[in-house]
Design a protein around this motif. Structure first.
Motif, PDB file in Angstrom:
ATOM      1  N   PRO A  33       0.779  -1.170  -0.037  1.00  0.00           N
ATOM      2  CA  PRO A  33      -0.258   0.028   0.052  1.00  0.00           C
ATOM      3  C   PRO A  33       0.950   1.544  -0.064  1.00  0.00           C
ATOM      4  O   PRO A  33       2.010   1.362   0.775  1.00  0.00           O
ATOM      5  CB  PRO A  33      -0.933   0.002   1.410  1.00  0.00           C
ATOM      6  N   PHE A  34       0.511   2.177  -0.876  1.00  0.00           N
ATOM      7  CA  PHE A  34       1.100   3.347  -0.638  1.00  0.00           C
ATOM      8  C   PHE A  34       1.037   4.248   0.724  1.00  0.00           C
ATOM      9  O   PHE A  34       2.039   4.683   0.934  1.00  0.00           O
ATOM     10  CB  PHE A  34       0.486   4.400  -1.748  1.00  0.00           C
ATOM     11  N   THR A  35       0.139   3.785   1.278  1.00  0.00           N
ATOM     12  CA  THR A  35       0.033   4.509   2.846  1.00  0.00           C
ATOM     13  C   THR A  35       1.056   3.921   3.936  1.00  0.00           C
ATOM     14  O   THR A  35       1.324   4.503   4.908  1.00  0.00           O
ATOM     15  CB  THR A  35      -1.373   4.312   3.443  1.00  0.00           C
ATOM     16  N   ASP A  36       1.715   2.872   3.229  1.00  0.00           N
ATOM     17  CA  ASP A  36       2.707   2.175   4.279  1.00  0.00           C
ATOM     18  C   ASP A  36       4.254   2.818   4.001  1.00  0.00           C
ATOM     19  O   ASP A  36       5.190   2.370   4.643  1.00  0.00           O
ATOM     20  CB  ASP A  36       2.716   0.532   3.888  1.00  0.00           C
ATOM     21  N   VAL A  37       4.322   3.594   2.979  1.00  0.00           N
ATOM     22  CA  VAL A  37       5.660   4.135   2.494  1.00  0.00           C
ATOM     23  C   VAL A  37       5.514   5.650   2.182  1.00  0.00           C
ATOM     24  O   VAL A  37       4.439   6.242   2.185  1.00  0.00           O
ATOM     25  CB  VAL A  37       6.124   3.529   1.155  1.00  0.00           C
ATOM     26  N   SER A  38       6.743   6.054   2.353  1.00  0.00           N
ATOM     27  CA  SER A  38       6.865   7.347   1.899  1.00  0.00           C
ATOM     28  C   SER A  38       6.635   7.536   0.584  1.00  0.00           C
ATOM     29  O   SER A  38       6.061   8.436  -0.119  1.00  0.00           O
ATOM     30  CB  SER A  38       8.395   8.146   2.296  1.00  0.00           C
ATOM     31  N   SER A  48       1.653   7.727  -4.547  1.00  0.00           N
ATOM     32  CA  SER A  48       0.321   8.074  -4.856  1.00  0.00           C
ATOM     33  C   SER A  48      -0.295   9.348  -4.156  1.00  0.00           C
ATOM     34  O   SER A  48       0.092   9.345  -2.874  1.00  0.00           O
ATOM     35  CB  SER A  48      -0.537   6.906  -4.541  1.00  0.00           C
ATOM     36  N   ASN A  49      -0.801  10.012  -4.708  1.00  0.00           N
ATOM     37  CA  ASN A  49      -1.046  11.522  -4.070  1.00  0.00           C
ATOM     38  C   ASN A  49      -1.813  11.269  -2.617  1.00  0.00           C
ATOM     39  O   ASN A  49      -2.701  10.643  -2.789  1.00  0.00           O
ATOM     40  CB  ASN A  49      -1.776  12.502  -4.842  1.00  0.00           C
ATOM     41  N   ALA A  50      -1.376  11.827  -1.715  1.00  0.00           N
ATOM     42  CA  ALA A  50      -1.998  11.644  -0.244  1.00  0.00           C
ATOM     43  C   ALA A  50      -3.521  12.168  -0.154  1.00  0.00           C
ATOM     44  O   ALA A  50      -4.103  11.536   0.636  1.00  0.00           O
ATOM     45  CB  ALA A  50      -1.081  12.235   0.858  1.00  0.00           C
ATOM     46  N   VAL A  51      -3.856  12.824  -1.042  1.00  0.00           N
ATOM     47  CA  VAL A  51      -5.011  13.271  -0.946  1.00  0.00           C
ATOM     48  C   VAL A  51      -6.141  12.675  -2.155  1.00  0.00           C
ATOM     49  O   VAL A  51      -7.079  12.242  -1.709  1.00  0.00           O
ATOM     50  CB  VAL A  51      -5.447  14.900  -1.361  1.00  0.00           C
ATOM     51  N   THR A  52      -5.591  12.329  -2.902  1.00  0.00           N
ATOM     52  CA  THR A  52      -6.394  11.853  -4.306  1.00  0.00           C
ATOM     53  C   THR A  52      -6.086  10.469  -4.507  1.00  0.00           C
ATOM     54  O   THR A  52      -6.895   9.710  -5.406  1.00  0.00           O
ATOM     55  CB  THR A  52      -6.229  12.614  -5.654  1.00  0.00           C
ATOM     56  N   THR A 106      10.607   3.651   3.646  1.00  0.00           N
ATOM     57  CA  THR A 106       9.513   3.734   4.802  1.00  0.00           C
ATOM     58  C   THR A 106       9.326   4.794   5.422  1.00  0.00           C
ATOM     59  O   THR A 106      10.282   5.726   5.422  1.00  0.00           O
ATOM     60  CB  THR A 106      10.127   2.527   5.832  1.00  0.00           C
ATOM     61  N   ARG A 107       8.115   5.059   6.246  1.00  0.00           N
ATOM     62  CA  ARG A 107       8.070   6.174   6.899  1.00  0.00           C
ATOM     63  C   ARG A 107       7.314   5.835   8.151  1.00  0.00           C
ATOM     64  O   ARG A 107       6.856   4.877   8.416  1.00  0.00           O
ATOM     65  CB  ARG A 107       7.017   7.226   5.921  1.00  0.00           C
TER      66      ARG A 107
END
Lengths: 170, 169
Positions: B26-31, B110-114, B168-169
């Motif tokens: 998932p893009f949310t798992d990484v910077s 992946s854009n954090a908003v869209t 990672t972030r």
């Protein structure tokens, strides 16, 4: 490559800026820093900027120089704030073709010999443009402890984030 | 170490494509992701392109926007833009001036908003330098496949390499 995450700041509620503040890290202790930004920053046609400083706050001096180029729709343009045309921030994404949705990576170092003044360069993407540029801050800064990402107009939207890394030199 | 290698694939023999397929991240798992290619892709004056998607396959719709600066031997300086409604079905890396060897380093978000992907790359070849940024107008919440393709059915040659990292972030 040894990159160590210092901090990630995530925007929980839309606001005019997003700040990553952390314990000072001397420039002499690292190879360089990397900053990743992702989100919607500023209204269309306005975009965003950033400032840097130590953990006590970012520098607000009129001492930010910037050279950059933009490609949009196959047309290129340059942006220059040089010497006496200093800015109070790096307006790295403050372009009229920027629709606000941006992702970027910034590398930050120091000139060391010349009074420890910060140097940086970046690569950024938005829906309608590519941006590549560099900056120099004419202020002595020996420690890095804060970066402030700010909308030129409007907000940094909720969900946007900013991660700061130190890249080790040993 | 916050750059973690997800996978490296090496071209076993000349083929039109080189694919890195892996478990969705998932893009949310990484910077961000970093995609690196080194090798010989296509023939001179053609070069290569790439597409991204989940582990089920890459996105092939005409939703890829790009803006690129090319420069080489001080006489070539040009820009290419597919933005707005001038979409393409992939992101081009090289152009008509490039030789067939290339080394692009691609940052992918992946854009954090869209939740729509954005990328930025720098690429060196024997004769050109390219600096680019792109936008994919299709939502993508996880990365699981990257495909490099030689333009005009020309090959990605044996021993070419494709690496995918997560930051990672």
């Amino acid at each position: 490559m040894s990159w160590e995450l210092i901090t990630t700041a995530t925007q929980t509620v839309s606001g005019t800026n997003l700040i990553a503040n952390f314990t000072n890290v001397p420039f002499t202790d690292v190879a360089f820093f990397a900053i990743v930004m992702n989100g919607k920053a500023g209204t269309a046609g306005q975009g965003s900027n950033f400032r840097i400083g130590n953990s006590s706050g970012v520098s607000t001096a009129s001492a930010y120089d910037m050279e950059s180029f933009i490609i949009s729709g196959g047309v290129s343009a340059g942006v220059s704030y040089y010497q006496a045309v200093n800015q109070v921030r790096f307006p790295f994404l403050a372009m009229s073709v920027n629709e606000g949705y941006t992702a970027s990576i910034i590398y930050l170092g120091s000139d060391f010999h010349n009074n420890d003044k910060p140097l940086c360069f970046w690569k950024a993407s938005s829906q309608e443009m590519t941006v590549e540029g560099s900056g120099w801050l004419d202020v002595t800064l020996t420690d890095f402890g804060e970066v402030k990402w700010e909308a030129e107009a409007g907000n940094i939207d909720a969900g946007s984030y900013m991660s700061v890394y130190k890249v080790l030199s040993s | 170490m916050t750059w973690e290698l997800i996978t490296q694939v090496t071209q076993p023999s000349d083929a039109i494509t080189l694919t890195a397929n892996f478990t969705d991240v998932p893009f949310t798992d990484v910077s961000c992701f970093v995609i690196s290619f080194q090798g010989t892709d296509g023939i001179a004056s053609q070069g290569s392109q790439f597409q991204i998607g989940t582990s089920s396959g890459v996105i092939t719709t005409s939703d890829y926007d790009i803006n690129t600066l090319y420069t080489g031997d001080s006489s070539h300086f040009s820009t290419v833009g597919y933005s707005g409604r001038v979409n393409d079905s992939n992101w081009d890396i090289n152009n008509s001036w490039t030789t067939a060897n290339s080394f692009p380093m691609i940052y992918l978000w992946s854009n954090a908003v869209t939740d729509k992907p954005q990328m930025s790359f720098q690429c060196g070849t024997e004769t050109t330098y390219a600096s680019s940024a792109g936008w994919l107008d299709t939502s993508l919440t996880a990365l699981g496949e990257v495909v490099m393709t030689g333009v005009s059915s020309n090959n990605i040659l044996q021993d070419s390499r494709l690496q995918v990292y997560k930051v990672t972030r």
